[in-house]
Design a protein around this motif. Sequence first.
Motif, PDB file in Angstrom:
ATOM      1  N   LEU A   1       1.025  -1.201   0.016  1.00 58.60           N
ATOM      2  CA  LEU A   1       0.077   0.349   0.358  1.00 58.60           C
ATOM      3  C   LEU A   1       1.201   1.433   0.037  1.00 58.60           C
ATOM      4  CD1 LEU A   1      -2.678  -1.400   2.518  1.00 58.60           C
ATOM      5  CD2 LEU A   1      -3.223  -0.864   0.414  1.00 58.60           C
ATOM      6  N   ASP A   2       0.777   2.388  -1.263  1.00 61.96           N
ATOM      7  CA  ASP A   2       0.731   3.582  -0.688  1.00 61.96           C
ATOM      8  C   ASP A   2       0.071   4.216   0.173  1.00 61.96           C
ATOM      9  OD1 ASP A   2       3.524   2.759  -2.404  1.00 61.96           O
ATOM     10  OD2 ASP A   2       1.793   3.205  -4.122  1.00 61.96           O
ATOM     11  N   VAL A   3       0.490   4.708   1.108  1.00 56.65           N
ATOM     12  CA  VAL A   3      -0.541   5.272   1.831  1.00 56.65           C
ATOM     13  C   VAL A   3      -0.112   7.422   2.668  1.00 56.65           C
ATOM     14  CG1 VAL A   3      -1.461   5.792   4.570  1.00 56.65           C
ATOM     15  CG2 VAL A   3      -0.920   3.455   3.274  1.00 56.65           C
ATOM     16  N   SER A   4      -1.061   7.914   2.203  1.00 58.22           N
ATOM     17  CA  SER A   4      -1.225   9.313   2.399  1.00 58.22           C
ATOM     18  C   SER A   4      -2.087   9.024   3.999  1.00 58.22           C
ATOM     19  CB  SER A   4      -1.040  10.220   1.908  1.00 58.22           C
ATOM     20  OG  SER A   4      -1.813   9.878   1.475  1.00 58.22           O
ATOM     21  N   GLY A   5      -2.063  10.816   4.740  1.00 64.12           N
ATOM     22  CA  GLY A   5      -2.579  10.681   5.200  1.00 64.12           C
ATOM     23  C   GLY A   5      -2.738  10.243   6.938  1.00 64.12           C
ATOM     24  N   PRO A   6      -3.237  10.400   7.732  1.00 63.53           N
ATOM     25  CA  PRO A   6      -3.721   9.357   9.005  1.00 63.53           C
ATOM     26  C   PRO A   6      -2.837   8.239   9.165  1.00 63.53           C
ATOM     27  CG  PRO A   6      -6.149  10.497   8.785  1.00 63.53           C
ATOM     28  CD  PRO A   6      -5.211  11.259   7.569  1.00 63.53           C
TER      29      PRO A   6
ATOM     30  N   ARG B   1      -8.780  17.811   3.582  1.00 63.86           N
ATOM     31  CA  ARG B   1      -7.552  18.079   4.335  1.00 63.86           C
ATOM     32  C   ARG B   1      -8.394  18.288   5.990  1.00 63.86           C
ATOM     33  NH1 ARG B   1      -8.352  21.530   0.743  1.00 63.86           N
ATOM     34  NH2 ARG B   1      -8.681  23.710   0.676  1.00 63.86           N
ATOM     35  N   GLY B   2      -7.931  18.038   6.827  1.00 69.06           N
ATOM     36  CA  GLY B   2      -8.553  18.386   7.619  1.00 69.06           C
ATOM     37  C   GLY B   2      -9.035  17.762   7.993  1.00 69.06           C
ATOM     38  N   ARG B   3      -9.580  16.367   7.356  1.00 65.26           N
ATOM     39  CA  ARG B   3     -11.163  15.230   7.900  1.00 65.26           C
ATOM     40  C   ARG B   3     -10.691  13.815   8.042  1.00 65.26           C
ATOM     41  NH1 ARG B   3     -16.279  15.888   3.857  1.00 65.26           N
ATOM     42  NH2 ARG B   3     -17.317  15.527   5.795  1.00 65.26           N
ATOM     43  N   ARG B   4      -9.189  13.523   8.486  1.00 65.90           N
ATOM     44  CA  ARG B   4      -9.002  12.884   9.358  1.00 65.90           C
ATOM     45  C   ARG B   4      -8.673  11.709   8.385  1.00 65.90           C
ATOM     46  NH1 ARG B   4      -5.279  12.584  12.741  1.00 65.90           N
ATOM     47  NH2 ARG B   4      -5.248  10.262  13.061  1.00 65.90           N
ATOM     48  N   VAL B   5      -9.284  11.723   6.253  1.00 65.31           N
ATOM     49  CA  VAL B   5      -8.832  10.752   5.610  1.00 65.31           C
ATOM     50  C   VAL B   5      -7.525  10.749   5.299  1.00 65.31           C
ATOM     51  CG1 VAL B   5     -10.304   9.914   3.713  1.00 65.31           C
ATOM     52  CG2 VAL B   5     -11.121  11.967   5.315  1.00 65.31           C
ATOM     53  N   ALA B   6      -7.918   8.733   5.363  1.00 61.54           N
ATOM     54  CA  ALA B   6      -6.433   8.526   4.943  1.00 61.54           C
ATOM     55  C   ALA B   6      -7.047   7.923   3.501  1.00 61.54           C
ATOM     56  CB  ALA B   6      -5.941   6.738   5.483  1.00 61.54           C
ATOM     57  N   VAL B   7      -5.977   7.710   2.562  1.00 63.25           N
ATOM     58  CA  VAL B   7      -5.744   8.020   1.216  1.00 63.25           C
ATOM     59  C   VAL B   7      -5.108   6.904   0.823  1.00 63.25           C
ATOM     60  CG1 VAL B   7      -5.699   8.268  -0.754  1.00 63.25           C
ATOM     61  CG2 VAL B   7      -6.449  10.313   0.969  1.00 63.25           C
ATOM     62  N   TRP B   8      -5.197   5.794   0.187  1.00 59.60           N
ATOM     63  CA  TRP B   8      -4.161   3.830   0.207  1.00 59.60           C
ATOM     64  C   TRP B   8      -4.229   4.324  -1.571  1.00 59.60           C
ATOM     65  CZ3 TRP B   8      -5.070   0.141   4.213  1.00 59.60           C
ATOM     66  CH2 TRP B   8      -5.107   0.935   5.783  1.00 59.60           C
ATOM     67  N   THR B   9      -3.037   3.485  -1.794  1.00 56.69           N
ATOM     68  CA  THR B   9      -3.255   2.726  -3.178  1.00 56.69           C
ATOM     69  C   THR B   9      -2.438   1.318  -2.892  1.00 56.69           C
ATOM     70  OG1 THR B   9      -2.878   5.590  -4.251  1.00 56.69           O
ATOM     71  CG2 THR B   9      -2.800   3.427  -6.089  1.00 56.69           C
ATOM     72  N   LEU B  10      -3.578   0.640  -3.682  1.00 48.43           N
ATOM     73  CA  LEU B  10      -3.433  -0.370  -3.634  1.00 48.43           C
ATOM     74  C   LEU B  10      -2.257  -1.065  -4.916  1.00 48.43           C
ATOM     75  CD1 LEU B  10      -3.122  -3.839  -2.151  1.00 48.43           C
ATOM     76  CD2 LEU B  10      -5.036  -3.752  -4.203  1.00 48.43           C
ATOM     77  N   ARG B  11      -0.983  -1.587  -4.264  1.00 52.94           N
ATOM     78  CA  ARG B  11       0.067  -2.173  -4.802  1.00 52.94           C
ATOM     79  C   ARG B  11      -0.086  -3.547  -5.290  1.00 52.94           C
ATOM     80  NH1 ARG B  11       5.739  -1.051  -3.508  1.00 52.94           N
ATOM     81  NH2 ARG B  11       4.838   0.526  -2.104  1.00 52.94           N
TER      82      ARG B  11
END
Length: 218
Positions: free
Chosen positions: A20-25, A68-78
Amino acid sequence: MTSHPTAFAPRTPVELSPALDVSGPREHARAVVLLLPGGRATSVAPARRGLAQLRMVPFARAIGWSTRGRRVAVWTLRYRLRGWNGSAQDPVHDARWALEQARRSHPGAPILLVGHSMGGRVALRLAGEPGVAAVCALAPWIEAGEPAPRPGATIVIAHGDADRVTDPRSSAAYAARIGASFVPVPGETHALLRRPVFWTRLVTAFVTTALESALPVD
Protein backbone atom coordinates in the motif's frame (compact mmCIF):
# COMPACT_ATOMS: atom_id res chain seq x y z
CA MET A 1 40.44 -13.72 -25.54
CA THR A 2 38.79 -16.85 -24.29
CA SER A 3 35.14 -16.61 -23.41
CA HIS A 4 33.58 -18.69 -20.69
CA PRO A 5 29.98 -19.80 -20.55
CA THR A 6 27.86 -18.02 -17.99
CA ALA A 7 26.35 -20.17 -15.31
CA PHE A 8 22.70 -19.42 -14.56
CA ALA A 9 21.27 -20.39 -11.21
CA PRO A 10 17.78 -21.86 -11.41
CA ARG A 11 15.02 -19.42 -10.54
CA THR A 12 13.46 -20.01 -7.16
CA PRO A 13 9.87 -19.03 -6.46
CA VAL A 14 9.53 -15.67 -4.75
CA GLU A 15 6.57 -15.12 -2.44
CA LEU A 16 5.02 -11.85 -3.55
CA SER A 17 2.92 -9.67 -1.27
CA PRO A 18 0.56 -6.78 -2.01
CA ALA A 19 1.56 -3.37 -0.71
CA LEU A 20 0.00 0.00 0.00
CA ASP A 21 1.05 3.56 -0.76
CA VAL A 22 -0.38 5.47 2.19
CA SER A 23 -1.06 9.15 2.76
CA GLY A 24 -2.98 10.77 5.58
CA PRO A 25 -3.36 9.50 9.15
CA ARG A 26 -1.78 6.15 9.99
CA GLU A 27 -4.27 5.46 12.76
CA HIS A 28 -7.66 6.64 13.94
CA ALA A 29 -8.70 7.92 10.52
CA ARG A 30 -12.36 8.82 10.20
CA ALA A 31 -12.52 7.25 6.71
CA VAL A 32 -10.29 5.39 4.25
CA VAL A 33 -10.26 5.84 0.49
CA LEU A 34 -8.72 2.84 -1.29
CA LEU A 35 -7.58 3.39 -4.88
CA LEU A 36 -7.44 0.32 -7.13
CA PRO A 37 -5.39 0.64 -10.35
CA GLY A 38 -5.91 -1.22 -13.58
CA GLY A 39 -4.07 -4.27 -14.86
CA ARG A 40 -4.35 -7.00 -17.45
CA ALA A 41 -6.75 -9.83 -18.09
CA THR A 42 -3.96 -12.39 -17.79
CA SER A 43 -0.44 -11.91 -16.46
CA VAL A 44 1.51 -13.52 -13.64
CA ALA A 45 4.31 -10.97 -13.98
CA PRO A 46 4.92 -9.01 -10.76
CA ALA A 47 3.03 -5.73 -10.70
CA ARG A 48 5.30 -2.71 -10.86
CA ARG A 49 4.92 1.06 -10.70
CA GLY A 50 3.78 1.46 -14.28
CA LEU A 51 1.17 3.60 -16.00
CA ALA A 52 -1.73 1.94 -14.21
CA GLN A 53 -0.26 2.90 -10.85
CA LEU A 54 0.67 6.40 -12.00
CA ARG A 55 -2.89 7.00 -13.19
CA MET A 56 -3.98 6.86 -9.54
CA VAL A 57 -1.54 9.54 -8.37
CA PRO A 58 -3.59 12.62 -9.42
CA PHE A 59 -6.67 11.12 -7.78
CA ALA A 60 -4.79 10.42 -4.54
CA ARG A 61 -3.47 13.98 -4.43
CA ALA A 62 -6.84 15.55 -5.26
CA ILE A 63 -8.64 13.44 -2.65
CA GLY A 64 -6.03 14.34 -0.04
CA TRP A 65 -6.44 18.03 -0.83
CA SER A 66 -10.24 17.97 -0.89
CA THR A 67 -10.44 16.14 2.45
CA ARG A 68 -7.67 18.02 4.28
CA GLY A 69 -8.36 18.44 7.97
CA ARG A 70 -10.95 15.64 8.01
CA ARG A 71 -8.61 12.78 8.99
CA VAL A 72 -9.17 10.77 5.79
CA ALA A 73 -6.53 8.19 4.89
CA VAL A 74 -5.86 7.71 1.17
CA TRP A 75 -4.38 4.36 0.16
CA THR A 76 -3.30 3.10 -3.25
CA LEU A 77 -3.02 -0.67 -3.60
CA ARG A 78 -0.07 -2.27 -5.34
CA TYR A 79 -1.07 -5.73 -6.50
CA ARG A 80 1.18 -8.77 -6.37
CA LEU A 81 0.60 -9.60 -10.02
CA ARG A 82 -0.43 -7.62 -13.07
CA GLY A 83 -3.33 -9.85 -14.12
CA TRP A 84 -6.82 -10.81 -13.05
CA ASN A 85 -5.95 -14.36 -14.10
CA GLY A 86 -9.30 -16.03 -14.58
CA SER A 87 -10.76 -17.89 -11.64
CA ALA A 88 -7.72 -16.96 -9.51
CA GLN A 89 -9.00 -13.36 -9.37
CA ASP A 90 -5.65 -12.30 -7.96
CA PRO A 91 -6.38 -8.57 -7.51
CA VAL A 92 -9.61 -9.34 -5.65
CA HIS A 93 -7.60 -11.25 -3.04
CA ASP A 94 -5.11 -8.38 -2.80
CA ALA A 95 -7.91 -5.85 -2.33
CA ARG A 96 -9.52 -8.00 0.36
CA TRP A 97 -6.16 -7.96 2.14
CA ALA A 98 -6.14 -4.14 1.89
CA LEU A 99 -9.67 -3.95 3.30
CA GLU A 100 -8.59 -6.06 6.25
CA GLN A 101 -5.63 -3.72 6.84
CA ALA A 102 -8.02 -0.76 6.77
CA ARG A 103 -10.39 -2.38 9.27
CA ARG A 104 -7.49 -3.19 11.60
CA SER A 105 -5.77 0.20 11.38
CA HIS A 106 -8.95 2.29 11.39
CA PRO A 107 -11.69 0.27 13.10
CA GLY A 108 -15.16 1.49 12.32
CA ALA A 109 -14.03 3.90 9.60
CA PRO A 110 -16.09 3.74 6.38
CA ILE A 111 -14.10 2.61 3.34
CA LEU A 112 -14.57 4.16 -0.10
CA LEU A 113 -13.31 2.31 -3.18
CA VAL A 114 -12.18 4.05 -6.38
CA GLY A 115 -11.02 1.77 -9.19
CA HIS A 116 -10.05 2.16 -12.83
CA SER A 117 -10.42 -0.55 -15.49
CA MET A 118 -9.53 -3.87 -13.83
CA GLY A 119 -9.51 -1.97 -10.55
CA GLY A 120 -13.08 -0.89 -11.25
CA ARG A 121 -14.05 -4.53 -11.62
CA VAL A 122 -12.32 -5.31 -8.33
CA ALA A 123 -14.13 -2.45 -6.60
CA LEU A 124 -17.51 -3.66 -7.85
CA ARG A 125 -16.78 -7.21 -6.70
CA LEU A 126 -16.04 -5.89 -3.20
CA ALA A 127 -18.93 -3.44 -2.89
CA GLY A 128 -20.66 -5.72 -0.38
CA GLU A 129 -17.64 -6.30 1.85
CA PRO A 130 -17.81 -5.23 5.52
CA GLY A 131 -16.99 -1.56 5.98
CA VAL A 132 -17.32 -0.59 2.32
CA ALA A 133 -19.65 2.41 2.14
CA ALA A 134 -19.32 3.52 -1.49
CA VAL A 135 -17.73 2.50 -4.79
CA CYS A 136 -16.68 4.58 -7.80
CA ALA A 137 -15.74 2.51 -10.87
CA LEU A 138 -14.03 4.39 -13.71
CA ALA A 139 -14.15 2.73 -17.15
CA PRO A 140 -14.52 -0.65 -15.45
CA TRP A 141 -13.90 -3.99 -17.10
CA ILE A 142 -17.26 -5.75 -16.94
CA GLU A 143 -17.88 -9.19 -18.41
CA ALA A 144 -21.19 -10.79 -19.33
CA GLY A 145 -22.70 -12.35 -16.25
CA GLU A 146 -20.79 -10.11 -13.85
CA PRO A 147 -22.26 -10.81 -10.40
CA ALA A 148 -24.31 -8.13 -8.69
CA PRO A 149 -22.80 -6.92 -5.42
CA ARG A 150 -24.55 -7.43 -2.13
CA PRO A 151 -26.72 -4.41 -1.25
CA GLY A 152 -25.37 -1.71 1.00
CA ALA A 153 -22.81 0.46 -0.75
CA THR A 154 -23.56 3.45 -2.94
CA ILE A 155 -22.18 2.76 -6.43
CA VAL A 156 -21.21 5.20 -9.18
CA ILE A 157 -19.97 3.98 -12.58
CA ALA A 158 -18.48 6.40 -15.12
CA HIS A 159 -17.34 5.45 -18.62
CA GLY A 160 -16.13 7.31 -21.70
CA ASP A 161 -18.12 6.62 -24.86
CA ALA A 162 -14.93 6.46 -26.98
CA ASP A 163 -13.39 3.70 -24.87
CA ARG A 164 -12.19 0.81 -27.05
CA VAL A 165 -10.53 -1.20 -24.26
CA THR A 166 -13.50 -1.75 -21.96
CA ASP A 167 -17.10 -1.45 -23.09
CA PRO A 168 -19.18 1.57 -21.97
CA ARG A 169 -22.36 -0.22 -23.04
CA SER A 170 -21.59 -3.05 -20.63
CA SER A 171 -21.05 -0.50 -17.86
CA ALA A 172 -24.37 1.21 -18.59
CA ALA A 173 -26.24 -2.11 -18.68
CA TYR A 174 -24.61 -3.32 -15.48
CA ALA A 175 -25.37 -0.05 -13.68
CA ALA A 176 -29.02 -0.33 -14.71
CA ARG A 177 -29.17 -3.96 -13.55
CA ILE A 178 -27.78 -3.27 -10.07
CA GLY A 179 -29.38 0.15 -9.56
CA ALA A 180 -26.11 2.12 -9.64
CA SER A 181 -25.63 5.66 -10.93
CA PHE A 182 -24.12 5.78 -14.42
CA VAL A 183 -22.18 8.78 -15.75
CA PRO A 184 -21.46 8.74 -19.51
CA VAL A 185 -18.41 10.78 -20.50
CA PRO A 186 -18.61 12.00 -24.12
CA GLY A 187 -15.43 11.70 -26.17
CA GLU A 188 -13.33 10.06 -23.45
CA THR A 189 -11.11 7.03 -24.03
CA HIS A 190 -9.91 4.36 -21.64
CA ALA A 191 -6.87 6.30 -20.44
CA LEU A 192 -8.96 9.13 -18.92
CA LEU A 193 -6.57 11.66 -20.43
CA ARG A 194 -8.82 13.73 -22.71
CA ARG A 195 -10.80 15.21 -19.83
CA PRO A 196 -8.57 14.92 -16.77
CA VAL A 197 -10.16 17.82 -14.89
CA PHE A 198 -13.59 16.24 -15.30
CA TRP A 199 -12.40 12.91 -13.89
CA THR A 200 -10.67 14.54 -10.94
CA ARG A 201 -13.77 16.57 -10.11
CA LEU A 202 -15.98 13.50 -10.46
CA VAL A 203 -13.83 11.47 -8.07
CA THR A 204 -13.47 14.23 -5.47
CA ALA A 205 -17.22 14.94 -5.62
CA PHE A 206 -17.91 11.23 -5.16
CA VAL A 207 -15.63 11.13 -2.10
CA THR A 208 -17.09 14.30 -0.60
CA THR A 209 -20.67 13.13 -1.09
CA ALA A 210 -19.94 9.65 0.26
CA LEU A 211 -18.24 11.09 3.34
CA GLU A 212 -21.23 13.33 4.04
CA SER A 213 -23.46 10.27 4.01
CA ALA A 214 -21.13 7.93 5.91
CA LEU A 215 -19.72 10.19 8.63
CA PRO A 216 -21.60 11.71 11.54
CA VAL A 217 -22.02 15.47 11.49
CA ASP A 218 -19.30 17.21 13.52
